[in-house]
Design an enzyme around this catalytic site. Structure first.
Site, mmCIF file in Angstrom:
data_model
loop_
_atom_site.group_PDB
_atom_site.id
_atom_site.type_symbol
_atom_site.label_atom_id
_atom_site.label_comp_id
_atom_site.label_asym_id
_atom_site.label_seq_id
_atom_site.Cartn_x
_atom_site.Cartn_y
_atom_site.Cartn_z
ATOM 1 N N HIS A 303 0.851 -1.187 0.000
ATOM 2 C CA HIS A 303 0.000 0.000 0.000
ATOM 3 C C HIS A 303 0.882 1.230 0.000
ATOM 4 O O HIS A 303 1.946 1.224 0.638
ATOM 5 C CB HIS A 303 -0.914 0.001 1.234
ATOM 6 C CG HIS A 303 -2.085 0.906 1.079
ATOM 7 N ND1 HIS A 303 -2.007 2.248 1.387
ATOM 8 C CD2 HIS A 303 -3.327 0.680 0.601
ATOM 9 C CE1 HIS A 303 -3.172 2.801 1.115
ATOM 10 N NE2 HIS A 303 -3.995 1.878 0.622
ATOM 11 N N ASP A 360 -7.970 -5.629 0.328
ATOM 12 C CA ASP A 360 -8.449 -6.462 -0.777
ATOM 13 C C ASP A 360 -8.021 -7.921 -0.669
ATOM 14 O O ASP A 360 -8.520 -8.764 -1.399
ATOM 15 C CB ASP A 360 -7.950 -5.892 -2.111
ATOM 16 C CG ASP A 360 -8.602 -4.565 -2.401
ATOM 17 O OD1 ASP A 360 -9.812 -4.456 -2.192
ATOM 18 O OD2 ASP A 360 -7.900 -3.629 -2.823
HETATM 19 N N1 CMC Z 1 4.088 -7.734 -4.646
HETATM 20 C C1 CMC Z 1 5.430 -7.694 -4.811
HETATM 21 N N2 CMC Z 1 6.181 -6.573 -4.725
HETATM 22 C C2 CMC Z 1 5.538 -5.434 -4.459
HETATM 23 C C3 CMC Z 1 4.150 -5.383 -4.273
HETATM 24 C C4 CMC Z 1 3.411 -6.589 -4.362
HETATM 25 N N3 CMC Z 1 2.093 -6.597 -4.191
HETATM 26 N N4 CMC Z 1 3.772 -4.109 -4.021
HETATM 27 C C5 CMC Z 1 4.902 -3.374 -4.053
HETATM 28 N N5 CMC Z 1 5.973 -4.171 -4.317
HETATM 29 C C6 CMC Z 1 7.377 -3.738 -4.384
HETATM 30 C C7 CMC Z 1 7.671 -3.095 -5.735
HETATM 31 O O1 CMC Z 1 8.098 -4.048 -6.686
HETATM 32 C C8 CMC Z 1 8.742 -2.112 -5.362
HETATM 33 O O2 CMC Z 1 9.944 -2.839 -5.212
HETATM 34 P P1 CMC Z 1 11.386 -2.158 -5.508
HETATM 35 O O3 CMC Z 1 11.437 -0.900 -4.658
HETATM 36 O O4 CMC Z 1 12.369 -3.214 -5.080
HETATM 37 O O5 CMC Z 1 11.393 -1.854 -6.978
HETATM 38 C C9 CMC Z 1 8.332 -1.620 -3.966
HETATM 39 O O6 CMC Z 1 7.559 -2.716 -3.415
HETATM 40 C C10 CMC Z 1 7.484 -0.359 -3.962
HETATM 41 O O7 CMC Z 1 6.372 -0.555 -4.873
HETATM 42 P P2 CMC Z 1 5.644 0.612 -5.623
HETATM 43 O O8 CMC Z 1 4.867 0.026 -6.764
HETATM 44 O O9 CMC Z 1 6.627 1.689 -5.941
HETATM 45 O O10 CMC Z 1 4.693 1.140 -4.483
HETATM 46 P P3 CMC Z 1 3.441 2.091 -4.696
HETATM 47 O O11 CMC Z 1 3.253 2.783 -3.416
HETATM 48 O O12 CMC Z 1 3.621 2.906 -5.922
HETATM 49 O O13 CMC Z 1 2.248 1.066 -5.005
HETATM 50 C C11 CMC Z 1 0.505 -0.487 -4.697
HETATM 51 C C12 CMC Z 1 1.334 0.653 -4.069
HETATM 52 C C13 CMC Z 1 -0.697 -0.775 -3.793
HETATM 53 C C14 CMC Z 1 -0.010 -0.060 -6.073
HETATM 54 C C15 CMC Z 1 1.406 -1.746 -4.814
HETATM 55 O O14 CMC Z 1 1.817 -2.166 -3.533
HETATM 56 C C16 CMC Z 1 0.695 -2.888 -5.549
HETATM 57 O O15 CMC Z 1 0.762 -2.946 -6.787
HETATM 58 N N6 CMC Z 1 0.023 -3.833 -4.794
HETATM 59 C C17 CMC Z 1 -0.761 -4.873 -5.433
HETATM 60 C C18 CMC Z 1 -2.110 -4.301 -5.869
HETATM 61 C C19 CMC Z 1 -3.034 -4.067 -4.706
HETATM 62 O O16 CMC Z 1 -3.180 -4.910 -3.835
HETATM 63 N N7 CMC Z 1 -3.700 -2.908 -4.714
HETATM 64 C C20 CMC Z 1 -4.697 -2.562 -3.701
HETATM 65 C C21 CMC Z 1 -4.283 -1.439 -2.829
HETATM 66 S S1 CMC Z 1 -5.377 -1.290 -1.386
HETATM 67 C C22 CMC Z 1 -6.903 -0.849 -2.058
HETATM 68 C C23 CMC Z 1 -6.955 0.585 -2.370
HETATM 69 O O17 CMC Z 1 -7.112 1.377 -1.435
HETATM 70 O O18 CMC Z 1 -6.820 0.941 -3.548
#
Ligand code: CMC
Length: 425
Positions: A303, A360
Protein backbone atom coordinates in the site's frame (compact mmCIF):
# COMPACT_ATOMS: atom_id res chain seq x y z
CA UNK A 1 5.96 32.64 15.83
CA UNK A 2 4.66 30.21 13.20
CA UNK A 3 7.14 27.65 11.84
CA UNK A 4 8.85 28.05 8.49
CA UNK A 5 11.38 26.06 6.47
CA UNK A 6 14.28 27.62 4.66
CA UNK A 7 15.08 26.64 1.12
CA UNK A 8 18.34 27.63 -0.54
CA UNK A 9 18.24 27.74 -4.34
CA UNK A 10 21.22 28.93 -6.33
CA UNK A 11 22.62 30.58 -3.20
CA UNK A 12 19.44 32.54 -2.44
CA UNK A 13 17.41 31.74 0.66
CA UNK A 14 13.62 31.50 0.71
CA UNK A 15 11.37 31.05 3.69
CA UNK A 16 8.34 28.82 3.20
CA UNK A 17 5.41 28.65 5.63
CA UNK A 18 4.77 25.36 7.44
CA UNK A 19 1.27 23.95 7.76
CA UNK A 20 0.58 21.60 10.69
CA UNK A 21 -2.45 19.32 10.66
CA UNK A 22 -4.56 18.48 13.72
CA UNK A 23 -2.65 15.19 14.17
CA UNK A 24 0.74 16.90 13.88
CA UNK A 25 1.35 16.11 10.18
CA UNK A 26 3.64 18.69 8.64
CA UNK A 27 3.88 20.20 5.18
CA UNK A 28 5.60 23.21 3.77
CA UNK A 29 3.57 25.40 1.53
CA UNK A 30 5.04 25.74 -1.97
CA UNK A 31 2.13 27.69 -3.47
CA UNK A 32 4.41 30.64 -4.30
CA UNK A 33 7.48 28.54 -5.19
CA UNK A 34 7.47 28.95 -8.95
CA UNK A 35 6.55 32.62 -8.86
CA UNK A 36 9.36 33.38 -6.40
CA UNK A 37 12.08 30.95 -7.54
CA UNK A 38 11.23 29.71 -11.06
CA UNK A 39 11.37 26.14 -9.73
CA UNK A 40 8.58 23.58 -9.45
CA UNK A 41 8.66 20.36 -7.43
CA UNK A 42 8.89 16.92 -9.07
CA UNK A 43 6.86 14.12 -7.49
CA UNK A 44 5.61 11.39 -9.86
CA UNK A 45 2.63 9.58 -8.33
CA UNK A 46 2.25 12.50 -5.85
CA UNK A 47 3.71 10.42 -2.99
CA UNK A 48 4.88 13.58 -1.20
CA UNK A 49 2.35 16.08 -2.40
CA UNK A 50 -0.49 17.40 -0.27
CA UNK A 51 -3.13 18.41 -2.81
CA UNK A 52 -5.61 19.79 -0.27
CA UNK A 53 -6.35 20.27 3.41
CA UNK A 54 -9.12 17.92 4.50
CA UNK A 55 -11.07 17.29 7.72
CA UNK A 56 -12.64 14.00 6.62
CA UNK A 57 -10.28 11.05 7.08
CA UNK A 58 -7.06 10.58 9.03
CA UNK A 59 -4.59 7.82 8.24
CA UNK A 60 -1.28 7.01 9.88
CA UNK A 61 0.40 4.47 7.64
CA UNK A 62 3.20 3.70 10.09
CA UNK A 63 0.88 2.99 13.02
CA UNK A 64 -1.94 1.44 11.00
CA UNK A 65 -4.55 4.03 12.02
CA UNK A 66 -7.66 4.93 10.04
CA UNK A 67 -10.35 7.28 11.35
CA UNK A 68 -13.36 8.88 9.71
CA UNK A 69 -14.12 12.30 11.21
CA UNK A 70 -12.00 11.25 14.20
CA UNK A 71 -13.78 7.93 14.87
CA UNK A 72 -11.56 4.82 14.62
CA UNK A 73 -12.49 2.42 11.82
CA UNK A 74 -12.65 -0.42 14.38
CA UNK A 75 -15.44 1.38 16.31
CA UNK A 76 -17.39 2.14 13.15
CA UNK A 77 -17.10 -1.44 11.87
CA UNK A 78 -18.27 -2.74 15.24
CA UNK A 79 -21.14 -0.34 15.90
CA UNK A 80 -22.26 1.65 12.86
CA UNK A 81 -24.30 0.92 9.78
CA UNK A 82 -23.03 1.95 6.37
CA UNK A 83 -25.70 4.66 6.16
CA UNK A 84 -24.65 6.16 9.52
CA UNK A 85 -21.05 6.12 8.27
CA UNK A 86 -22.05 7.76 4.97
CA UNK A 87 -23.90 10.48 6.89
CA UNK A 88 -20.88 10.98 9.16
CA UNK A 89 -18.49 11.36 6.24
CA UNK A 90 -20.68 13.74 4.28
CA UNK A 91 -22.03 15.88 7.14
CA UNK A 92 -19.16 15.71 9.63
CA UNK A 93 -21.16 14.32 12.56
CA UNK A 94 -23.04 11.14 13.44
CA UNK A 95 -26.75 11.40 12.61
CA UNK A 96 -29.33 11.90 15.35
CA UNK A 97 -32.27 9.49 15.28
CA UNK A 98 -34.43 11.98 13.39
CA UNK A 99 -31.64 12.71 10.88
CA UNK A 100 -31.18 9.00 10.32
CA UNK A 101 -34.90 8.43 9.83
CA UNK A 102 -35.07 11.34 7.40
CA UNK A 103 -32.10 9.90 5.48
CA UNK A 104 -33.79 6.50 5.32
CA UNK A 105 -36.97 8.04 3.92
CA UNK A 106 -35.01 9.92 1.24
CA UNK A 107 -32.99 6.82 0.34
CA UNK A 108 -36.20 4.82 -0.06
CA UNK A 109 -37.89 7.57 -2.05
CA UNK A 110 -35.01 7.74 -4.51
CA UNK A 111 -34.20 4.04 -4.83
CA UNK A 112 -36.00 3.48 -8.15
CA UNK A 113 -34.43 4.17 -11.54
CA UNK A 114 -36.15 5.88 -14.42
CA UNK A 115 -37.70 3.02 -16.44
CA UNK A 116 -36.01 4.25 -19.64
CA UNK A 117 -32.65 3.50 -18.08
CA UNK A 118 -33.41 -0.22 -18.37
CA UNK A 119 -32.95 0.16 -22.13
CA UNK A 120 -29.36 1.27 -21.56
CA UNK A 121 -28.64 -1.81 -19.50
CA UNK A 122 -30.17 -4.08 -22.13
CA UNK A 123 -27.97 -2.67 -24.87
CA UNK A 124 -24.54 -3.20 -23.34
CA UNK A 125 -22.78 -6.19 -24.96
CA UNK A 126 -22.94 -9.26 -22.76
CA UNK A 127 -19.27 -9.33 -21.78
CA UNK A 128 -19.23 -5.68 -20.62
CA UNK A 129 -17.45 -5.19 -17.31
CA UNK A 130 -19.89 -3.91 -14.63
CA UNK A 131 -17.48 -1.08 -13.73
CA UNK A 132 -17.70 0.28 -17.28
CA UNK A 133 -21.49 0.02 -17.12
CA UNK A 134 -21.59 1.70 -13.71
CA UNK A 135 -19.47 4.64 -14.80
CA UNK A 136 -21.57 5.15 -17.95
CA UNK A 137 -24.84 4.84 -16.03
CA UNK A 138 -23.79 7.41 -13.43
CA UNK A 139 -23.06 9.84 -16.25
CA UNK A 140 -26.47 9.02 -17.72
CA UNK A 141 -28.16 9.70 -14.35
CA UNK A 142 -27.13 13.35 -14.69
CA UNK A 143 -29.38 13.69 -17.75
CA UNK A 144 -32.34 12.25 -15.86
CA UNK A 145 -31.84 14.35 -12.72
CA UNK A 146 -30.15 17.51 -13.98
CA UNK A 147 -30.99 20.33 -11.56
CA UNK A 148 -28.72 21.08 -8.63
CA UNK A 149 -29.66 24.60 -7.64
CA UNK A 150 -30.10 24.99 -3.90
CA UNK A 151 -28.10 23.52 -1.02
CA UNK A 152 -31.06 21.23 -0.29
CA UNK A 153 -31.04 19.98 -3.91
CA UNK A 154 -27.39 19.06 -3.59
CA UNK A 155 -28.02 16.99 -0.47
CA UNK A 156 -30.87 15.25 -2.22
CA UNK A 157 -28.55 14.41 -5.09
CA UNK A 158 -26.02 12.89 -2.68
CA UNK A 159 -28.69 10.53 -1.39
CA UNK A 160 -30.02 9.88 -4.91
CA UNK A 161 -26.60 8.68 -5.88
CA UNK A 162 -26.08 6.49 -2.82
CA UNK A 163 -29.50 4.91 -3.29
CA UNK A 164 -29.54 4.59 -7.08
CA UNK A 165 -26.01 3.24 -7.43
CA UNK A 166 -27.06 0.29 -5.28
CA UNK A 167 -30.14 -0.29 -7.46
CA UNK A 168 -28.05 -0.01 -10.64
CA UNK A 169 -25.48 -2.48 -9.35
CA UNK A 170 -28.12 -5.10 -8.53
CA UNK A 171 -29.99 -4.42 -11.76
CA UNK A 172 -26.91 -4.86 -13.92
CA UNK A 173 -26.26 -8.22 -12.24
CA UNK A 174 -29.82 -9.43 -12.82
CA UNK A 175 -29.88 -8.28 -16.42
CA UNK A 176 -26.48 -9.79 -17.18
CA UNK A 177 -28.00 -13.15 -16.17
CA UNK A 178 -31.11 -12.56 -18.24
CA UNK A 179 -33.17 -12.45 -15.03
CA UNK A 180 -36.09 -10.24 -14.10
CA UNK A 181 -35.17 -7.10 -12.20
CA UNK A 182 -36.16 -7.09 -8.51
CA UNK A 183 -37.33 -3.66 -7.33
CA UNK A 184 -36.16 -2.12 -4.05
CA UNK A 185 -38.37 -2.60 -0.99
CA UNK A 186 -39.12 0.17 1.48
CA UNK A 187 -39.23 -2.19 4.46
CA UNK A 188 -35.62 -3.35 4.07
CA UNK A 189 -32.42 -1.65 5.23
CA UNK A 190 -29.86 -0.43 2.68
CA UNK A 191 -27.76 -3.61 2.67
CA UNK A 192 -30.64 -6.07 3.08
CA UNK A 193 -32.33 -4.36 0.15
CA UNK A 194 -29.27 -4.80 -2.02
CA UNK A 195 -28.96 -8.50 -1.20
CA UNK A 196 -32.67 -8.97 -1.85
CA UNK A 197 -32.45 -7.19 -5.22
CA UNK A 198 -29.51 -9.42 -6.12
CA UNK A 199 -30.83 -12.79 -5.04
CA UNK A 200 -34.60 -12.84 -4.61
CA UNK A 201 -36.47 -15.08 -7.04
CA UNK A 202 -40.00 -16.51 -7.26
CA UNK A 203 -38.53 -20.02 -6.93
CA UNK A 204 -36.16 -19.20 -4.06
CA UNK A 205 -37.44 -16.15 -2.17
CA UNK A 206 -34.51 -14.39 -0.52
CA UNK A 207 -34.52 -14.72 3.24
CA UNK A 208 -32.63 -11.88 4.88
CA UNK A 209 -29.72 -13.19 6.92
CA UNK A 210 -28.77 -10.56 9.52
CA UNK A 211 -25.19 -11.89 9.75
CA UNK A 212 -24.69 -11.35 6.02
CA UNK A 213 -26.33 -7.92 6.26
CA UNK A 214 -23.83 -7.08 9.03
CA UNK A 215 -20.96 -8.43 6.90
CA UNK A 216 -22.02 -6.25 3.98
CA UNK A 217 -22.30 -3.20 6.25
CA UNK A 218 -18.78 -3.84 7.53
CA UNK A 219 -17.42 -4.34 3.99
CA UNK A 220 -18.93 -1.03 2.84
CA UNK A 221 -17.81 0.87 5.97
CA UNK A 222 -14.22 -0.32 5.50
CA UNK A 223 -14.23 1.04 1.95
CA UNK A 224 -16.15 4.27 2.62
CA UNK A 225 -13.19 6.66 2.48
CA UNK A 226 -9.42 6.58 2.34
CA UNK A 227 -8.36 10.21 1.99
CA UNK A 228 -6.55 11.22 -1.23
CA UNK A 229 -6.32 7.85 -3.00
CA UNK A 230 -6.30 7.55 -6.79
CA UNK A 231 -10.09 7.57 -7.34
CA UNK A 232 -10.78 10.30 -4.76
CA UNK A 233 -8.04 12.44 -6.27
CA UNK A 234 -9.76 11.86 -9.66
CA UNK A 235 -13.11 12.99 -8.23
CA UNK A 236 -11.55 16.16 -6.81
CA UNK A 237 -9.56 16.83 -9.97
CA UNK A 238 -12.54 16.52 -12.30
CA UNK A 239 -14.70 18.53 -9.88
CA UNK A 240 -12.08 21.29 -9.80
CA UNK A 241 -13.05 22.25 -13.36
CA UNK A 242 -16.63 22.71 -12.00
CA UNK A 243 -17.78 19.63 -13.91
CA UNK A 244 -21.05 18.28 -12.42
CA UNK A 245 -21.08 15.97 -9.38
CA UNK A 246 -22.17 13.00 -11.53
CA UNK A 247 -19.26 13.48 -13.96
CA UNK A 248 -16.81 13.68 -11.05
CA UNK A 249 -18.18 10.50 -9.45
CA UNK A 250 -18.10 8.65 -12.79
CA UNK A 251 -14.41 9.59 -13.02
CA UNK A 252 -13.90 8.11 -9.55
CA UNK A 253 -15.51 4.83 -10.69
CA UNK A 254 -13.20 4.72 -13.71
CA UNK A 255 -10.09 5.31 -11.58
CA UNK A 256 -11.20 2.68 -9.07
CA UNK A 257 -11.53 0.03 -11.79
CA UNK A 258 -7.76 -0.58 -12.15
CA UNK A 259 -6.17 -3.66 -10.51
CA UNK A 260 -3.71 -1.53 -8.54
CA UNK A 261 -6.65 0.20 -6.82
CA UNK A 262 -10.23 -1.10 -6.37
CA UNK A 263 -9.82 -3.76 -9.05
CA UNK A 264 -7.38 -5.53 -6.72
CA UNK A 265 -10.22 -7.43 -4.97
CA UNK A 266 -11.11 -9.12 -8.27
CA UNK A 267 -7.42 -9.59 -9.11
CA UNK A 268 -6.78 -11.31 -5.74
CA UNK A 269 -9.49 -13.91 -6.30
CA UNK A 270 -8.34 -14.51 -9.86
CA UNK A 271 -4.78 -14.96 -8.56
CA UNK A 272 -5.88 -17.37 -5.79
CA UNK A 273 -8.02 -19.32 -8.25
CA UNK A 274 -5.10 -19.64 -10.64
CA UNK A 275 -2.77 -20.82 -7.85
CA UNK A 276 -5.40 -23.37 -6.85
CA UNK A 277 -6.03 -24.54 -10.41
CA UNK A 278 -2.34 -24.75 -11.39
CA UNK A 279 -1.40 -26.37 -8.11
CA UNK A 280 1.47 -23.87 -7.69
CA UNK A 281 3.32 -24.04 -4.37
CA UNK A 282 3.30 -21.06 -2.01
CA UNK A 283 7.10 -20.79 -2.28
CA UNK A 284 6.87 -20.58 -6.07
CA UNK A 285 4.29 -17.78 -5.86
CA UNK A 286 6.38 -15.83 -3.35
CA UNK A 287 9.49 -16.30 -5.48
CA UNK A 288 7.70 -14.91 -8.54
CA UNK A 289 6.38 -11.91 -6.58
CA UNK A 290 9.94 -11.07 -5.54
CA UNK A 291 11.45 -11.48 -9.00
CA UNK A 292 12.01 -8.06 -10.56
CA UNK A 293 12.06 -9.58 -14.04
CA UNK A 294 8.63 -11.11 -13.54
CA UNK A 295 5.66 -8.69 -13.81
CA UNK A 296 3.70 -10.81 -11.31
CA UNK A 297 2.86 -9.08 -8.03
CA UNK A 298 1.19 -10.51 -4.98
CA UNK A 299 -2.19 -8.86 -5.39
CA UNK A 300 -3.76 -7.63 -2.15
CA UNK A 301 -0.32 -6.88 -0.72
CA UNK A 302 1.35 -3.50 -0.31
CA UNK A 303 0.00 0.00 0.00
CA UNK A 304 1.24 3.49 -0.74
CA UNK A 305 0.44 4.71 2.78
CA UNK A 306 0.33 1.65 5.06
CA UNK A 307 3.77 0.46 6.02
CA UNK A 308 2.26 -1.94 8.52
CA UNK A 309 -0.81 -4.20 8.55
CA UNK A 310 -3.78 -2.38 6.96
CA UNK A 311 -6.28 -1.93 9.84
CA UNK A 312 -9.11 -2.71 7.40
CA UNK A 313 -7.47 -6.05 6.49
CA UNK A 314 -7.46 -7.08 10.17
CA UNK A 315 -11.21 -6.47 10.42
CA UNK A 316 -12.11 -8.14 7.11
CA UNK A 317 -9.94 -11.18 7.92
CA UNK A 318 -11.94 -11.75 11.11
CA UNK A 319 -15.15 -11.17 9.17
CA UNK A 320 -14.01 -13.74 6.63
CA UNK A 321 -13.63 -16.45 9.29
CA UNK A 322 -17.00 -15.49 10.78
CA UNK A 323 -18.95 -15.53 7.52
CA UNK A 324 -17.41 -18.75 6.24
CA UNK A 325 -17.95 -20.37 9.65
CA UNK A 326 -21.58 -19.29 9.78
CA UNK A 327 -22.28 -20.49 6.23
CA UNK A 328 -20.25 -23.66 6.89
CA UNK A 329 -18.18 -22.98 3.77
CA UNK A 330 -14.74 -24.46 3.39
CA UNK A 331 -13.07 -22.34 0.75
CA UNK A 332 -9.68 -23.62 -0.44
CA UNK A 333 -8.87 -20.06 -1.53
CA UNK A 334 -8.98 -18.93 2.11
CA UNK A 335 -6.41 -21.59 3.03
CA UNK A 336 -4.15 -20.48 0.17
CA UNK A 337 -4.52 -16.83 1.21
CA UNK A 338 -3.64 -17.60 4.84
CA UNK A 339 -0.61 -19.68 3.84
CA UNK A 340 0.56 -16.93 1.47
CA UNK A 341 0.21 -14.34 4.22
CA UNK A 342 2.09 -16.52 6.71
CA UNK A 343 5.04 -17.01 4.37
CA UNK A 344 5.11 -13.41 3.09
CA UNK A 345 5.08 -11.92 6.59
CA UNK A 346 8.28 -13.76 7.50
CA UNK A 347 10.04 -13.24 4.15
CA UNK A 348 12.90 -10.71 4.08
CA UNK A 349 11.73 -9.11 0.81
CA UNK A 350 8.23 -8.43 2.13
CA UNK A 351 9.59 -7.25 5.49
CA UNK A 352 12.16 -4.92 3.90
CA UNK A 353 9.58 -3.49 1.49
CA UNK A 354 6.95 -3.11 4.23
CA UNK A 355 4.49 -5.22 2.29
CA UNK A 356 1.49 -6.39 4.33
CA UNK A 357 -1.97 -7.59 3.31
CA UNK A 358 -4.30 -4.75 2.38
CA UNK A 359 -8.11 -4.73 2.59
CA UNK A 360 -8.45 -6.46 -0.78
CA UNK A 361 -6.55 -9.57 0.27
CA UNK A 362 -9.47 -11.07 2.20
CA UNK A 363 -12.46 -9.01 1.05
CA UNK A 364 -12.99 -11.06 -2.13
CA UNK A 365 -13.33 -14.25 -0.08
CA UNK A 366 -16.10 -12.64 2.01
CA UNK A 367 -17.89 -11.43 -1.13
CA UNK A 368 -17.55 -14.86 -2.74
CA UNK A 369 -19.13 -16.45 0.31
CA UNK A 370 -22.00 -13.98 -0.04
CA UNK A 371 -22.49 -15.25 -3.66
CA UNK A 372 -21.39 -11.92 -5.18
CA UNK A 373 -19.86 -12.78 -8.57
CA UNK A 374 -16.17 -11.94 -9.04
CA UNK A 375 -16.69 -9.32 -11.74
CA UNK A 376 -19.00 -7.40 -9.34
CA UNK A 377 -16.37 -7.12 -6.57
CA UNK A 378 -15.06 -3.75 -7.67
CA UNK A 379 -18.63 -2.48 -8.03
CA UNK A 380 -19.09 -3.39 -4.35
CA UNK A 381 -16.00 -1.32 -3.54
CA UNK A 382 -17.50 1.56 -5.55
CA UNK A 383 -20.80 1.39 -3.61
CA UNK A 384 -18.73 1.59 -0.43
CA UNK A 385 -16.46 4.42 -1.60
CA UNK A 386 -19.32 6.58 -2.88
CA UNK A 387 -19.95 8.52 0.39
CA UNK A 388 -16.24 9.25 0.61
CA UNK A 389 -16.15 10.60 -2.94
CA UNK A 390 -19.23 12.70 -2.20
CA UNK A 391 -17.79 14.06 1.07
CA UNK A 392 -14.49 14.92 -0.61
CA UNK A 393 -16.24 16.54 -3.59
CA UNK A 394 -18.42 18.59 -1.23
CA UNK A 395 -15.42 19.66 0.85
CA UNK A 396 -13.52 20.70 -2.28
CA UNK A 397 -16.48 22.77 -3.50
CA UNK A 398 -16.72 24.52 -0.13
CA UNK A 399 -12.98 25.27 0.06
CA UNK A 400 -12.48 29.05 -0.33
CA UNK A 401 -8.95 28.46 -1.67
CA UNK A 402 -10.16 26.04 -4.39
CA UNK A 403 -8.48 26.34 -7.78
CA UNK A 404 -8.61 24.19 -10.88
CA UNK A 405 -6.19 21.25 -10.54
CA UNK A 406 -3.43 21.77 -12.99
CA UNK A 407 -0.10 20.06 -12.24
CA UNK A 408 3.06 21.17 -14.02
CA UNK A 409 5.66 19.01 -15.74
CA UNK A 410 9.33 18.89 -16.59
CA UNK A 411 9.46 18.89 -20.37
CA UNK A 412 11.99 16.39 -21.77
CA UNK A 413 11.15 16.50 -25.51
CA UNK A 414 12.92 18.13 -28.42
CA UNK A 415 13.90 21.75 -28.21
CA UNK A 416 12.61 24.03 -30.97
CA UNK A 417 12.83 22.13 -34.27
CA UNK A 418 12.21 23.15 -37.87
CA UNK A 419 9.06 22.09 -39.75
CA UNK A 420 9.95 19.45 -42.35
CA UNK A 421 8.00 19.55 -45.62
CA UNK A 422 6.35 16.24 -46.66
CA UNK A 423 8.76 15.46 -49.55
CA UNK A 424 11.80 15.76 -47.27
CA UNK A 425 10.66 13.41 -44.45
N1 CMC B 1 4.09 -7.73 -4.65
C1 CMC B 1 5.43 -7.69 -4.81
N2 CMC B 1 6.18 -6.57 -4.72
C2 CMC B 1 5.54 -5.43 -4.46
C3 CMC B 1 4.15 -5.38 -4.27
C4 CMC B 1 3.41 -6.59 -4.36
N3 CMC B 1 2.09 -6.60 -4.19
N4 CMC B 1 3.77 -4.11 -4.02
C5 CMC B 1 4.90 -3.37 -4.05
N5 CMC B 1 5.97 -4.17 -4.32
C6 CMC B 1 7.38 -3.74 -4.38
C7 CMC B 1 7.67 -3.10 -5.74
O1 CMC B 1 8.10 -4.05 -6.69
C8 CMC B 1 8.74 -2.11 -5.36
O2 CMC B 1 9.94 -2.84 -5.21
P1 CMC B 1 11.39 -2.16 -5.51
O3 CMC B 1 11.44 -0.90 -4.66
O4 CMC B 1 12.37 -3.21 -5.08
O5 CMC B 1 11.39 -1.85 -6.98
C9 CMC B 1 8.33 -1.62 -3.97
O6 CMC B 1 7.56 -2.72 -3.41
C10 CMC B 1 7.48 -0.36 -3.96
O7 CMC B 1 6.37 -0.56 -4.87
P2 CMC B 1 5.64 0.61 -5.62
O8 CMC B 1 4.87 0.03 -6.76
O9 CMC B 1 6.63 1.69 -5.94
O10 CMC B 1 4.69 1.14 -4.48
P3 CMC B 1 3.44 2.09 -4.70
O11 CMC B 1 3.25 2.78 -3.42
O12 CMC B 1 3.62 2.91 -5.92
O13 CMC B 1 2.25 1.07 -5.00
C11 CMC B 1 0.51 -0.49 -4.70
C12 CMC B 1 1.33 0.65 -4.07
C13 CMC B 1 -0.70 -0.78 -3.79
C14 CMC B 1 -0.01 -0.06 -6.07
C15 CMC B 1 1.41 -1.75 -4.81
O14 CMC B 1 1.82 -2.17 -3.53
C16 CMC B 1 0.69 -2.89 -5.55
O15 CMC B 1 0.76 -2.95 -6.79
N6 CMC B 1 0.02 -3.83 -4.79
C17 CMC B 1 -0.76 -4.87 -5.43
C18 CMC B 1 -2.11 -4.30 -5.87
C19 CMC B 1 -3.03 -4.07 -4.71
O16 CMC B 1 -3.18 -4.91 -3.84
N7 CMC B 1 -3.70 -2.91 -4.71
C20 CMC B 1 -4.70 -2.56 -3.70
C21 CMC B 1 -4.28 -1.44 -2.83
S1 CMC B 1 -5.38 -1.29 -1.39
C22 CMC B 1 -6.90 -0.85 -2.06
C23 CMC B 1 -6.95 0.59 -2.37
O17 CMC B 1 -7.11 1.38 -1.43
O18 CMC B 1 -6.82 0.94 -3.55
Amino acid sequence: MSETVRLIIEGKEYELPVIIGSEGEKAFDITALRRKTGYITYDPGFGNTGSCASAITFMDGEKGILRYRGIPIEDLAENATFIETAFLLINGHLPSLSELNQTRVLLNDSSMLHESMQVFFQNFPQASHPMGILSAMIMALRSFYPDMGTEEDIHTHFLYLISKVRTMAAMSYRMSRGEKVVYPRHDLSYCANFLNMMFDSPVHPYIVDEDLVKAMNVFLILHADHEQNCSTAAVRLVGSSRAPLYASIAAGVSALWGPLHGGANQAVIEMLEKIHKDGATIDEVIRRAKDRNDPFRLMGFGHRIYKTYDPRAKIIKKMCDKVLGKLKIEDPLLDIAKRLEEVALTDAYFIDHNLYPNVDFYSGIVLRAMRIPTNMFTVMFAIGRLPGWIAQWKESMEDPSRRISRPRQIYTGLTESAWVPMDQR
